[in-house]
Design a protein around this motif. Sequence first.
Motif, short mmCIF file in Angstrom:
data_model
loop_
_atom_site.label_atom_id
_atom_site.label_comp_id
_atom_site.label_asym_id
_atom_site.label_seq_id
_atom_site.Cartn_x
_atom_site.Cartn_y
_atom_site.Cartn_z
N ALA A 85 -0.58 -18.86 -5.69
CA ALA A 85 -1.55 -17.54 -6.29
C ALA A 85 -2.24 -17.99 -7.54
CB ALA A 85 -0.54 -16.56 -6.19
N ARG A 86 -1.85 -18.76 -8.43
CA ARG A 86 -2.26 -18.91 -9.88
C ARG A 86 -3.53 -19.52 -9.61
NH1 ARG A 86 2.66 -21.14 -10.98
NH2 ARG A 86 1.81 -23.04 -11.58
N GLY A 87 -4.64 -19.05 -10.37
CA GLY A 87 -6.07 -19.55 -10.28
C GLY A 87 -6.99 -18.95 -11.17
N ARG A 88 -8.34 -19.27 -11.11
CA ARG A 88 -9.11 -18.46 -11.81
C ARG A 88 -9.32 -16.93 -11.52
NH1 ARG A 88 -14.64 -21.56 -11.27
NH2 ARG A 88 -15.23 -20.23 -13.11
N PRO A 89 -9.36 -16.00 -12.54
CA PRO A 89 -9.65 -14.72 -12.34
C PRO A 89 -10.57 -14.21 -11.48
CG PRO A 89 -8.95 -15.09 -14.68
CD PRO A 89 -9.16 -16.19 -14.16
N VAL A 90 -11.89 -15.24 -11.55
CA VAL A 90 -12.92 -14.88 -10.94
C VAL A 90 -12.80 -15.08 -9.39
CG1 VAL A 90 -13.89 -17.41 -10.74
CG2 VAL A 90 -15.41 -15.53 -10.85
N GLY A 91 -11.82 -15.74 -8.89
CA GLY A 91 -11.52 -15.73 -7.51
C GLY A 91 -11.07 -14.30 -6.98
N TYR A 92 -10.11 -13.66 -7.64
CA TYR A 92 -9.53 -12.33 -7.38
C TYR A 92 -10.75 -11.47 -7.62
CZ TYR A 92 -4.84 -14.14 -7.41
OH TYR A 92 -3.64 -14.71 -7.12
N LEU A 93 -11.53 -11.48 -8.57
CA LEU A 93 -12.71 -10.72 -8.72
C LEU A 93 -13.66 -10.65 -7.44
CD1 LEU A 93 -14.46 -8.84 -10.56
CD2 LEU A 93 -15.25 -10.58 -11.59
N LEU A 94 -13.81 -11.87 -6.97
CA LEU A 94 -14.91 -12.02 -6.00
C LEU A 94 -14.34 -11.40 -4.69
CD1 LEU A 94 -17.23 -13.43 -4.66
CD2 LEU A 94 -15.98 -15.20 -4.31
N VAL A 95 -12.99 -11.52 -4.37
CA VAL A 95 -12.43 -10.93 -3.19
C VAL A 95 -12.46 -9.50 -3.27
CG1 VAL A 95 -10.14 -10.34 -2.11
CG2 VAL A 95 -10.66 -12.82 -2.87
N LEU A 99 -15.01 -6.74 -0.86
CA LEU A 99 -14.13 -5.67 -0.12
C LEU A 99 -14.85 -4.28 -0.33
CD1 LEU A 99 -10.65 -7.21 0.22
CD2 LEU A 99 -12.42 -7.07 1.84
N VAL A 100 -14.99 -4.10 -1.71
CA VAL A 100 -15.47 -2.73 -2.12
C VAL A 100 -16.93 -2.83 -1.67
CG1 VAL A 100 -16.09 -1.48 -4.10
CG2 VAL A 100 -13.77 -2.67 -4.01
N MET A 101 -17.64 -3.80 -1.72
CA MET A 101 -19.29 -3.57 -1.43
C MET A 101 -19.39 -3.33 0.07
SD MET A 101 -22.09 -6.77 -1.90
CE MET A 101 -21.62 -6.50 -3.95
N PHE A 205 -13.54 -20.69 -1.96
CA PHE A 205 -12.97 -22.13 -2.17
C PHE A 205 -13.80 -22.77 -3.41
CE2 PHE A 205 -13.88 -26.71 -1.11
CZ PHE A 205 -12.62 -27.17 -1.30
N THR A 206 -15.21 -22.60 -3.51
CA THR A 206 -16.11 -23.15 -4.39
C THR A 206 -15.74 -22.71 -5.61
OG1 THR A 206 -17.73 -23.48 -2.80
CG2 THR A 206 -18.33 -23.47 -5.08
N VAL A 207 -15.56 -21.35 -5.99
CA VAL A 207 -15.28 -20.84 -7.51
C VAL A 207 -13.88 -20.97 -7.77
CG1 VAL A 207 -17.29 -19.21 -7.13
CG2 VAL A 207 -14.68 -18.30 -6.63
N SER A 208 -12.76 -21.09 -7.03
CA SER A 208 -11.52 -21.01 -7.16
C SER A 208 -10.58 -21.80 -6.17
CB SER A 208 -10.93 -19.73 -7.15
OG SER A 208 -9.56 -19.65 -7.86
N PRO A 209 -10.84 -23.09 -6.19
CA PRO A 209 -10.28 -24.15 -5.14
C PRO A 209 -8.79 -23.98 -5.12
CG PRO A 209 -11.44 -25.28 -7.08
CD PRO A 209 -11.76 -24.05 -6.99
N ARG A 210 -8.14 -23.90 -6.39
CA ARG A 210 -6.72 -24.26 -6.54
C ARG A 210 -5.86 -23.17 -5.56
NH1 ARG A 210 -3.81 -24.25 -11.42
NH2 ARG A 210 -2.49 -25.87 -10.26
#
Length: 275
Positions: A85-95, A99-101, A205-210
């Motif tokens: 689960a650990r990775g760049r915050p931008v990945g969570y922000l994108l998700v 979904l909100v959009m 996958f591109t912005v937060s591959p880990r």
Amino acid sequence: MTDTRIAWQFTALTFVIAYGISGALIIAARFGYEVNNVVTTVPEFLANVPFSIYILSPAIASYIILRRNRMVAGLGDWLKLVFFARGRPVGYLLVVSALVMYFSLHLLVSGPSVHALPWIMFVLSLPGNLIIGGMEEAGWMTALQPGLDRRWGFVVSSLVVGFIWLLWHIPLFFIPGTNHESGLINFWMFAVQIMAFRFLYGAIFTVSPRNAVFLCILCHTMFNAASFTAGIPPATWAGTIAANAAVVTLAVAAVAVSGRFAERPRGHDSRLRLP
């Protein structure tokens, strides 16, 4: 050629499992079998085990193929890969943003649904939607899309995996008891949604591959739970186009901003690595 070999093996095994099980379910329907989407008793649970195997076929095939190719040492390694689960915050922000959009535009353009449920059902339905839905990404995002992305780039890999994903879903429209077969889901609207979200998962996958596998599982689980709660579908074509176009736009923008929009060189080392 490791990515290509794994992709072929994974896809073949996934479809052998999925189409074999779904074919048996369609035949069994002639003798009264019907998938029940709400499991409440032990007998109903046991009756839905074959359907669950169909839905989990990408995850099952992923573990078998990755272990066979010595990409994971065993179930523990595979679970570590899937739920890291650990990775760049931008990945969570994108998700969250996607979904909100998606749901905001759908509700704004299509209007509220008479099938909507209290939002507490979103939380209560998360565990079930993790198994029946979210865990698909434990297959697509470990043994298929990342490898194709590394070989062909974001756009081509998203299109190819989207087409494969759509083919994998087709039996749902013939298995009695599913929302797809009941007519609640329009196939062509569903196809648009499938392709749009494959672009989103490619962008993740591109912005937060880990931790991309976990993020896609999370996104898929939350999407299914929110769809169930908000009553989407039914929907309108206007809402479908607006919501999914926004998702694709967000995905492409995220990849472009990441600076990795261009296709990767084919000669690089693309072996799967555990976090």
